[in-house]
Design a protein around this motif. Sequence first.
Motif, mmCIF file in Angstrom:
data_model
loop_
_atom_site.group_PDB
_atom_site.id
_atom_site.type_symbol
_atom_site.label_atom_id
_atom_site.label_comp_id
_atom_site.label_asym_id
_atom_site.label_seq_id
_atom_site.Cartn_x
_atom_site.Cartn_y
_atom_site.Cartn_z
ATOM 1 N N ARG A 285 0.834 -1.196 0.000
ATOM 2 C CA ARG A 285 0.000 0.000 0.000
ATOM 3 C C ARG A 285 0.865 1.240 0.000
ATOM 4 O O ARG A 285 1.877 1.298 0.686
ATOM 5 N N THR A 286 0.486 2.220 -0.799
ATOM 6 C CA THR A 286 1.132 3.522 -0.744
ATOM 7 C C THR A 286 0.054 4.585 -0.531
ATOM 8 O O THR A 286 -1.080 4.448 -0.967
ATOM 9 N N VAL A 287 0.445 5.637 0.174
ATOM 10 C CA VAL A 287 -0.455 6.751 0.465
ATOM 11 C C VAL A 287 0.175 8.014 -0.086
ATOM 12 O O VAL A 287 1.292 8.356 0.272
ATOM 13 N N GLU A 288 -0.543 8.688 -0.955
ATOM 14 C CA GLU A 288 -0.040 9.945 -1.515
ATOM 15 C C GLU A 288 -0.754 11.085 -0.794
ATOM 16 O O GLU A 288 -1.888 11.445 -1.117
ATOM 17 N N GLY A 289 -0.086 11.638 0.233
ATOM 18 C CA GLY A 289 -0.708 12.644 1.080
ATOM 19 C C GLY A 289 -0.890 13.997 0.434
ATOM 20 O O GLY A 289 -1.529 14.877 1.014
ATOM 21 N N ASP A 290 -0.343 14.189 -0.773
ATOM 22 C CA ASP A 290 -0.514 15.464 -1.473
ATOM 23 C C ASP A 290 -1.527 15.354 -2.614
ATOM 24 O O ASP A 290 -1.746 16.324 -3.349
ATOM 25 N N LEU A 291 -2.144 14.183 -2.756
ATOM 26 C CA LEU A 291 -3.091 13.972 -3.855
ATOM 27 C C LEU A 291 -4.490 13.717 -3.291
ATOM 28 O O LEU A 291 -4.831 12.601 -2.912
ATOM 29 N N GLY A 292 -5.295 14.745 -3.205
ATOM 30 C CA GLY A 292 -6.666 14.613 -2.719
ATOM 31 C C GLY A 292 -7.570 15.559 -3.472
ATOM 32 O O GLY A 292 -7.108 16.575 -4.014
ATOM 33 N N LEU A 293 -8.864 15.264 -3.506
ATOM 34 C CA LEU A 293 -9.785 16.037 -4.344
ATOM 35 C C LEU A 293 -10.402 17.240 -3.641
ATOM 36 O O LEU A 293 -11.001 18.089 -4.302
ATOM 37 N N TYR A 294 -10.270 17.338 -2.325
ATOM 38 C CA TYR A 294 -10.913 18.442 -1.612
ATOM 39 C C TYR A 294 -9.923 19.122 -0.663
ATOM 40 O O TYR A 294 -9.490 20.240 -0.919
ATOM 41 N N VAL A 295 -9.513 18.407 0.376
ATOM 42 C CA VAL A 295 -8.561 18.981 1.321
ATOM 43 C C VAL A 295 -7.272 19.377 0.607
ATOM 44 O O VAL A 295 -6.692 20.437 0.876
ATOM 45 N N ASN A 296 -6.811 18.542 -0.314
ATOM 46 C CA ASN A 296 -5.544 18.790 -1.013
ATOM 47 C C ASN A 296 -5.736 19.163 -2.479
ATOM 48 O O ASN A 296 -4.812 19.037 -3.282
ATOM 49 N N ALA A 297 -6.923 19.635 -2.827
ATOM 50 C CA ALA A 297 -7.191 19.987 -4.229
ATOM 51 C C ALA A 297 -6.229 21.063 -4.733
ATOM 52 O O ALA A 297 -5.782 21.017 -5.889
ATOM 53 N N HIS A 298 -5.879 22.016 -3.875
ATOM 54 C CA HIS A 298 -5.000 23.102 -4.326
ATOM 55 C C HIS A 298 -3.584 22.588 -4.602
ATOM 56 O O HIS A 298 -2.910 23.102 -5.500
ATOM 57 N N ASN A 299 -3.146 21.570 -3.854
ATOM 58 C CA ASN A 299 -1.850 20.950 -4.162
ATOM 59 C C ASN A 299 -1.870 20.325 -5.550
ATOM 60 O O ASN A 299 -0.912 20.443 -6.330
ATOM 61 N N VAL A 300 -2.965 19.620 -5.853
ATOM 62 C CA VAL A 300 -3.107 18.965 -7.155
ATOM 63 C C VAL A 300 -3.111 20.002 -8.266
ATOM 64 O O VAL A 300 -2.445 19.841 -9.302
ATOM 65 N N ILE A 301 -3.847 21.082 -8.053
ATOM 66 C CA ILE A 301 -3.914 22.157 -9.065
ATOM 67 C C ILE A 301 -2.528 22.756 -9.302
ATOM 68 O O ILE A 301 -2.131 23.006 -10.443
ATOM 69 N N ASP A 302 -1.770 22.960 -8.232
ATOM 70 C CA ASP A 302 -0.419 23.513 -8.378
ATOM 71 C C ASP A 302 0.472 22.575 -9.184
ATOM 72 O O ASP A 302 1.280 23.024 -10.011
ATOM 73 N N MET A 303 0.348 21.251 -8.940
ATOM 74 C CA MET A 303 1.167 20.282 -9.674
ATOM 75 C C MET A 303 0.761 20.200 -11.139
ATOM 76 O O MET A 303 1.601 20.012 -12.024
ATOM 77 N N MET A 304 -0.540 20.323 -11.404
ATOM 78 C CA MET A 304 -1.026 20.268 -12.782
ATOM 79 C C MET A 304 -0.673 21.544 -13.543
ATOM 80 O O MET A 304 -0.510 21.517 -14.766
#
Length: 452
Positions: A285-304
């Motif tokens: 199992r791996t957990v990607e703590g920076d990849l989430g759709l709500y709490v971490n949505a802004h992290n995802v947007i920054d990476m995209m």
Amino acid sequence: MKVDLLFAEIGSTTTVLTAFHFGFGKPKILAQTEHWTTVNEGDVTIGIENALRKMREILGESVTWEKFAATSSAAGGLKMTVHGLVYDMTVRAAKEAALGAGAVIKYVTAGKMDEFHLKKIQSIQPKLILLAGGVDYGETETVIHNAKLLAKLELDVPIIYAGNVAAAEQVEYILVNAGKKVYVTENVYPRIDYLNVEPTRNIIKEVFAEHIVKAPGMEKIKEMVNYDIIPTPAAVMKTTELIYEHYGDCLTIDIGGATTDVDSVTDGTPEIQEIMTSPEPLAKRTVEGDLGLYVNAHNVIDMMGPENLKREFPDFDELVTRISPYPQSERDELFISKLATFCVQQGVRRHAGSKKHLYTPTGRKTIAEGKDLTAVKYIFGTGGFLSRSKYAKEVLESLRPLSKLHPMELLPPENVKLIRDKYYIFAAIGLIASEIDRQLAYELLKEDLVEY
């Protein structure tokens, strides 16, 4: 109405309540409702009560239950640090054990620790520390040194020792005499090229059950449940292992509000195993703590890249303000689907190992490191988005071309079958399989899965 099992999955953003009927080995879902997880209101039971109120409206009568069960990640997971001898050996084995049990690893060290490491651990404030190091009857100096340092730590947190058995008694003596709560278990890396993660995983789950009551209101739920409250990620892993028993090599992706979790159960292909430099566990199992759709949505947007998204979504600024587990419009859901596609692809690529070319005096040699997913036959999608969104199929299908786009990565093949957890009950199935009845869980699984 009295239901056989009322199950609550208490997540970081939503709480989902499901009522099950088990009549004569033919389980079915009677109703499912949900509500915001009410951590911010100071009591997670408020969310459960609100979901239960909705359930009573659906069923049209009062609802009672024979058994009540729950899984949770509402306390933010079990934050822990891991300390071993050699990173590629005992440290990696310890990480596998921790992640498989639902823990969130915040800090890892290899070799002898010093005062800097202690200050770092102190600043992290972990809920659990895992100390490992050395194969059985091998080097003991490092792990004993690290135990003496951890004994000075001004934190009241339990310490699991899962290292060289020859040092176990001395490590326990050092830590217990310093007033630490210590769990001694089997070595996670007892001999070269052998991982032994399950005993450590089991202890981490026990500690999680104690820790999870610290989320506001969880004390009340602990008194209500008939089984231990287990980490939601650990329950999903149990379901993935059940799937493996009946379907073969598989992978599960769970996109949540805060993390993207990937579980795989596979040994990979013989061709890759021949060039693998170090062992991997069957279940990982791996957990990607920076990849989430709500709490971490802004992290995802920054990476995209916000500019990339703005080209596709001229109303980007407005859409960002409306990010929610409950999209207000089709446009909102489409925008979330783009973030979900990124989370799925990055989550699987980070989970997978890779091939590398080495140049030796006798010519080029190819080696492989990490988890081999090339034998995976099935990919399962779960979580609020992948279970319910009309874009779930499109998001999962974005995984098919990855193996051709990244040929040096050990990714699932293009012809992999894609399946959805249509009722959003993978956590419930995992708990039923491990705590109630495995066959019952499998019957429920067969009713739940939908192949695209």
